[in-house]
Design a protein around this motif. Sequence first.
Motif, PDB file in Angstrom:
ATOM      1  N   LEU A  67       0.305   5.148  19.344  1.00  7.91           N
ATOM      2  CA  LEU A  67       1.054   6.376  19.081  1.00  7.91           C
ATOM      3  C   LEU A  67       0.954   6.831  17.633  1.00  7.91           C
ATOM      4  O   LEU A  67       1.534   7.838  17.252  1.00  7.91           O
ATOM      5  N   CYS A  68       0.284   6.044  16.821  1.00  3.55           N
ATOM      6  CA  CYS A  68       0.285   6.296  15.381  1.00  3.55           C
ATOM      7  C   CYS A  68      -0.399   7.623  15.061  1.00  3.55           C
ATOM      8  O   CYS A  68      -1.450   7.950  15.607  1.00  3.55           O
ATOM      9  N   THR A  69       0.225   8.395  14.139  1.00  2.00           N
ATOM     10  CA  THR A  69      -0.336   9.680  13.757  1.00  2.00           C
ATOM     11  C   THR A  69      -0.937   9.655  12.356  1.00  2.00           C
ATOM     12  O   THR A  69      -1.294  10.697  11.822  1.00  2.00           O
ATOM     13  N   ALA A  70      -0.992   8.453  11.777  1.00  2.00           N
ATOM     14  CA  ALA A  70      -1.525   8.288  10.419  1.00  2.00           C
ATOM     15  C   ALA A  70      -0.740   9.097   9.387  1.00  2.00           C
ATOM     16  O   ALA A  70      -1.306   9.625   8.445  1.00  2.00           O
ATOM     17  N   CYS A  71       0.570   9.196   9.584  1.00  2.00           N
ATOM     18  CA  CYS A  71       1.377   9.965   8.637  1.00  2.00           C
ATOM     19  C   CYS A  71       1.613   9.202   7.338  1.00  2.00           C
ATOM     20  O   CYS A  71       1.911   9.796   6.310  1.00  2.00           O
ATOM     21  N   GLY A  72       1.499   7.878   7.387  1.00  2.00           N
ATOM     22  CA  GLY A  72       1.611   7.086   6.162  1.00  2.00           C
ATOM     23  C   GLY A  72       3.026   6.818   5.697  1.00  2.00           C
ATOM     24  O   GLY A  72       3.231   6.358   4.576  1.00  2.00           O
ATOM     25  N   ILE A  73       4.019   7.097   6.534  1.00  2.00           N
ATOM     26  CA  ILE A  73       5.408   6.858   6.118  1.00  2.00           C
ATOM     27  C   ILE A  73       5.681   5.358   5.996  1.00  2.00           C
ATOM     28  O   ILE A  73       6.347   4.899   5.063  1.00  2.00           O
ATOM     29  N   CYS A  74       5.131   4.567   6.933  1.00  2.00           N
ATOM     30  CA  CYS A  74       5.342   3.125   6.870  1.00  2.00           C
ATOM     31  C   CYS A  74       4.698   2.552   5.606  1.00  2.00           C
ATOM     32  O   CYS A  74       5.214   1.623   4.994  1.00  2.00           O
ATOM     33  N   GLU A  75       3.564   3.105   5.228  1.00  2.00           N
ATOM     34  CA  GLU A  75       2.875   2.642   4.024  1.00  2.00           C
ATOM     35  C   GLU A  75       3.773   2.819   2.808  1.00  2.00           C
ATOM     36  O   GLU A  75       3.829   1.961   1.930  1.00  2.00           O
ATOM     37  N   LYS A  89      -8.147   3.376  10.507  1.00  2.00           N
ATOM     38  CA  LYS A  89      -7.902   1.941  10.482  1.00  2.00           C
ATOM     39  C   LYS A  89      -6.487   1.690   9.997  1.00  2.00           C
ATOM     40  O   LYS A  89      -6.035   2.292   9.029  1.00  2.00           O
ATOM     41  N   TYR A  90      -5.791   0.803  10.699  1.00  2.00           N
ATOM     42  CA  TYR A  90      -4.463   0.386  10.264  1.00  2.00           C
ATOM     43  C   TYR A  90      -4.619  -1.009   9.665  1.00  2.00           C
ATOM     44  O   TYR A  90      -4.721  -1.995  10.379  1.00  2.00           O
ATOM     45  N   LEU A  91      -4.671  -1.077   8.342  1.00  2.00           N
ATOM     46  CA  LEU A  91      -4.868  -2.375   7.691  1.00  2.00           C
ATOM     47  C   LEU A  91      -3.515  -3.004   7.370  1.00  2.00           C
ATOM     48  O   LEU A  91      -2.638  -2.354   6.800  1.00  2.00           O
ATOM     49  N   ALA A 106      11.123   2.769   9.430  1.00  2.00           N
ATOM     50  CA  ALA A 106      10.745   4.055   8.848  1.00  2.00           C
ATOM     51  C   ALA A 106       9.894   4.896   9.780  1.00  2.00           C
ATOM     52  O   ALA A 106       9.914   6.116   9.693  1.00  2.00           O
ATOM     53  N   CYS A 107       9.138   4.249  10.669  1.00  2.00           N
ATOM     54  CA  CYS A 107       8.180   5.002  11.490  1.00  2.00           C
ATOM     55  C   CYS A 107       8.909   6.004  12.379  1.00  2.00           C
ATOM     56  O   CYS A 107       9.711   5.637  13.228  1.00  2.00           O
ATOM     57  N   PRO A 108       8.649   7.297  12.215  1.00  2.00           N
ATOM     58  CA  PRO A 108       9.381   8.298  12.996  1.00  2.00           C
ATOM     59  C   PRO A 108       8.873   8.409  14.429  1.00  2.00           C
ATOM     60  O   PRO A 108       9.504   9.049  15.259  1.00  2.00           O
ATOM     61  N   PHE A 109       7.717   7.804  14.723  1.00  2.00           N
ATOM     62  CA  PHE A 109       7.143   7.945  16.063  1.00  2.00           C
ATOM     63  C   PHE A 109       7.276   6.684  16.898  1.00  2.00           C
ATOM     64  O   PHE A 109       6.777   6.621  18.014  1.00  2.00           O
ATOM     65  N   GLY A 110       7.917   5.665  16.354  1.00  2.00           N
ATOM     66  CA  GLY A 110       8.083   4.417  17.099  1.00  2.00           C
ATOM     67  C   GLY A 110       6.754   3.793  17.477  1.00  2.00           C
ATOM     68  O   GLY A 110       6.583   3.308  18.592  1.00  2.00           O
TER      69      GLY A 110
HETATM   70  S1  SF4 Z   1       4.864   5.592  10.130  1.00  2.00           S
HETATM   71 FE1  SF4 Z   1       4.303   5.247  12.263  1.00  2.00          FE
HETATM   72  S2  SF4 Z   1       3.044   7.008  12.825  1.00  2.00           S
HETATM   73 FE2  SF4 Z   1       3.202   7.021  10.576  1.00  2.00          FE
HETATM   74  S3  SF4 Z   1       1.373   5.888   9.900  1.00  2.00           S
HETATM   75 FE3  SF4 Z   1       3.029   4.383  10.083  1.00  2.00          FE
HETATM   76  S4  SF4 Z   1       2.816   3.562  12.161  1.00  2.00           S
HETATM   77 FE4  SF4 Z   1       1.629   5.461  12.073  1.00  2.00          FE
END
Ligand code: SF4
Lengths: 380, 160
Positions: free
Chosen positions: B78-86, B110-112, B127-131
């Motif tokens: 489901l990841c949208t690569a928004c980078g909030i978790c980063e 890539k999710y490293l 933090a991830c808004p998309f679960g």
């Molecule tokens: S916060 Fe969630 S949706 Fe955004 S990059 Fe991280 S895992 Fe992906």
Amino acid sequence: MSLRRLPPGFREENIDLDTEEFFVNMGPQHPSTHGALRLALRLDGETIIEVVPHFGYIHRGIEKQAESMSYLQYIALSDRQDYLTAIQNNWGVCLALEKGLGIGVPERGEYIRVMLAELGRIASHLVFYACFGGDLGGQTALLFGFKEREMIHDILDEVTGSRLTTNFFRPGGSVHDVPDTFIPRVTSFLKHLEKTMVDYERFLSTNIIVLERTKGIGILSKEDAIAYGCSGPVLRASGVSYDVRKNDPYGIYSQLDFNVPVTYNGDTYDRYVVRIAEIHESIKILRQCIKQFPEGPYRGQEKASIRLKPGSYYSATETAKGLYATYVVAVSGDKPYRIHTRGPSFANLAALNTMVQGHKISDLVSILATLDPVIPEIDR
Amino acid sequence: MKQKVSPISTAEYIKRYAKRCITGPISLLKGLSVTVRYFFSPHKIVTEQYPENKKTLKMHSRYRGCLELIEDENGENLCTACGICEKACPNASINILSTKNIAGKKVLGKYLYHLGSCTQCGLCVEACPFGAIRMNQEFELSNESVDSFEMTLNKKEGRG
Ligand code: SF4
Ligand code: SF4
């Protein structure tokens, strides 16, 4: 006057030419200094003349790191100060942040906080019991204390997701609600603990070896305790009835009925007795909370990012070790300008020198055990 | 050094000494009785036989082990690569490398995840808004090689 140079930290003026003094390092890798703490001892035979604690071996600069972190990330770091009372540290930090945000906590959230904090207090005092027994040479006590503590950590594991570094409270409440099994588990644990506390006390409290080695040893007078800024059980064992939960109540402590145990001799035995009495008081608080545990939301309004109003905020909480205070200066953005922590172990350790003078090295071990210092919190 | 010892007569001293000779051993036996009782009640044993009970040992559902992406049966995430978790991670244990799909939309490349520096705080999941991520119940995370701590969590490119 002799031109002999003393190692750093010792006081030159009370040098005695008639005796053959020598210096010994105890620690930093000594099992009874409870972590990476080095005690430089000035000895006359086996009698201690002076002790200078040296610390900083595990200094991580948490307060400096916090300046480049968001407020939420700092809560995770507060676990890593006094790891035995991590859940109470979380609470202390959250209190300061809530003041800055101007938000409160729903009633259920408050009850969750009190219950987890009191469980943490019992766990911390059980570790004290274990280490105290172990330092006096009683390995059975060491294992006993850790046995019941493990049950508390299992409850914490289920509720927070981690045994030690809980990282559970957030401004406005907590991360999760407690699971349905929480109340029954705590109830049955309290029942079990009350039974085993009888064993605990029978094991150490009247044991002649313990009494001989603790009564009248390491006396800290009321004046000294106040002057050194001691807090928590160390202060209350010296006859000062000061507990932040009573004197400056936070959370819902003002609605709960509990006593603050105080003893007046200020010796090693009294500091032990105060902590055992505090376990009983915590059981009492937990019982009340179970009875009144309300339904409803566990967390107030959630915010995507936490930005404090510019200003400075201070919160004081009573952890198992004593007064844990957080001072936050916010200027702008979601990062603190400065965070300072007032940890109880640091101030308590300062009183060590007054307490050990004239006692033997083996007494130093038991006195240090009753100060119950946690070194990562001293170093931060 | 500080405490004052009040002088006592010899008779008093002998009396106290004799009394201690009796009460002392009794107090020791009292403490020992606890030990003996535990020795003869094996149902009170609380230790876990760890490597043997591996099959039945389960961590609680909230336990924070290793980070993983929530994937469906086809391996889609489901990841949208928004980078909030980063950004939420306190110690930069996550790197999101985004890429562009055929339609020119930004998707997860890539999710490293660096397990070696992760402190299992769970802030990324919060933090991830998309679960899109969760922490699994794995607790035997130690490994012989450092390389195994550098993980790529996603098997497929994100759908955006
Ligand atoms: S916060 Fe969630 S949706 Fe955004 S990059 Fe991280 S895992 Fe992906
Ligand atoms: S659990 Fe904490 S340290 Fe680990 S990746 Fe997530 S945010 Fe970073």
